[in-house]
Design an enzyme around this catalytic site. Sequence first.
Site, PDB file in Angstrom:
ATOM      1  N   ALA A  32      -3.749   1.624   4.056  1.00 26.18           N
ATOM      2  CA  ALA A  32      -3.347   2.895   4.881  1.00 26.18           C
ATOM      3  C   ALA A  32      -2.745   3.725   3.489  1.00 26.18           C
ATOM      4  CB  ALA A  32      -2.308   2.723   5.944  1.00 26.18           C
ATOM      5  N   HIS A  37       1.318   5.129  -2.922  1.00 22.77           N
ATOM      6  CA  HIS A  37       0.509   4.190  -3.361  1.00 22.77           C
ATOM      7  C   HIS A  37       0.140   4.662  -4.770  1.00 22.77           C
ATOM      8  CE1 HIS A  37       0.674   2.856   1.077  1.00 22.77           C
ATOM      9  NE2 HIS A  37       1.127   1.871   0.449  1.00 22.77           N
ATOM     10  N   GLN A  61       4.391 -11.733   7.220  1.00 20.92           N
ATOM     11  CA  GLN A  61       5.411 -10.728   6.985  1.00 20.92           C
ATOM     12  C   GLN A  61       5.855  -9.971   8.151  1.00 20.92           C
ATOM     13  OE1 GLN A  61       3.840  -8.635   3.536  1.00 20.92           O
ATOM     14  NE2 GLN A  61       4.901  -6.996   4.350  1.00 20.92           N
ATOM     15  N   SER A 188       2.994   4.580   5.277  1.00 21.67           N
ATOM     16  CA  SER A 188       1.809   4.478   6.006  1.00 21.67           C
ATOM     17  C   SER A 188       2.396   4.748   7.807  1.00 21.67           C
ATOM     18  CB  SER A 188       1.329   2.996   5.982  1.00 21.67           C
ATOM     19  OG  SER A 188       1.185   2.810   4.698  1.00 21.67           O
TER      20      SER A 188
HETATM   21  O1  PAF Z   1       4.949  -3.343   0.645  1.00 18.85           O
HETATM   22  C1  PAF Z   1       4.060  -3.812   1.085  1.00 18.85           C
HETATM   23  O2  PAF Z   1       3.065  -2.987   1.460  1.00 18.85           O
HETATM   24  C2  PAF Z   1       3.841  -5.293   1.263  1.00 18.85           C
HETATM   25  O3  PAF Z   1       4.917  -5.707   1.810  1.00 18.85           O
HETATM   26  C3  PAF Z   1       3.062  -6.061   0.039  1.00 18.85           C
HETATM   27  C4  PAF Z   1       4.153  -6.065  -1.086  1.00 18.85           C
HETATM   28  C5  PAF Z   1       1.836  -5.554  -0.151  1.00 18.85           C
HETATM   29  C6  PAF Z   1       3.150  -7.481   0.419  1.00 18.85           C
HETATM   30  O4  PAF Z   1       2.323  -7.628   1.480  1.00 18.85           O
END
Ligand code: PAF
Length: 286
Positions: A32, A37, A61, A188
């Site tokens: 996303a 990013h 996570q 996102s």
């Molecule tokens: O910040 C994120 O998008 C996530 O926590 C990461 C660092 C890609 C780990 O899945």
Amino acid sequence: MYLFKRVDQLREFLNGARTNNRTVGFVPTMGALHDGHLSLIKRSLAENQVTVASIFVNPTQFNEASDLDKYPRTPGKDLEKLAKVGCTVAFLPEVSDMYPEDLDTSLSIDFSPLDETMEGQERPGHFAGVAQVVKRLLDIVTPEYLYMGQKDFQQQLIVRDMTRQLSINTTVVTVPTVRETDGLAMSSRNVRLTDDHRQRATVLHQTLLSAKEKLAAGESPSAIENWAMQALQIPGFRPEYFTIVNADTLTPLPDTEDLPKRIVACTAVWASEVRLIDNMLLRGQL
Ligand code: PAF
């Protein structure tokens, strides 16, 4: 741009690419993709010969299954954006290749005090999942540089601490938060805001800016925290925390004049069903 979906394919490519002192920069993402990013990718491209961006929505996570389900997935658009900025490699692994049954990817690292407040308190197990996936990705990519966003302030500190504790030979670079023109930090999750909430979501950035002014004017951190929790309570919004802490240890500030060199304010606010986070250094630099 090269696209790899399998760990062994990426490893083979990187073995060939890593010649003549070429450095590899790595940007882990959950897709996303937005300009926040892309600023990480651009920074890596400017500082390395090879940039790898991963897109992997990491199940370990998420502490709520509904949040994992609702997480936006836009792989087609993401790949277009990565190709457009000139990213060298996109890595889109499957869960089964990231966490194979015959491989123990679990970690038991003590991150205290870094994981004891804010996101660590509100989202049990979240940082253990982040550390697990970042460690696995670092094992696969073995980059010289890892680029993390300031937006997830606590996350970048925890990842730094992980590389230190495990003696991982990768330098973590934290890149400033990218904001919309009205100040809202890019995320996102912003696409899930209603038009009305999107307009009012500027309250996070405004409150952080005022907190910075108030600290500079000598107001006490705890008074500013109380003021901010009120300021964030606008219709449709529910502040979860607004915390002013030492930016290196995330521990509370002393009630004295003797403040640390780096101070950060971090906040999490629910805009209806959407959880927004933001932060600002009130003192010191990134
Ligand atoms: O910040 C994120 O998008 C996530 O926590 C990461 C660092 C890609 C780990 O899945």
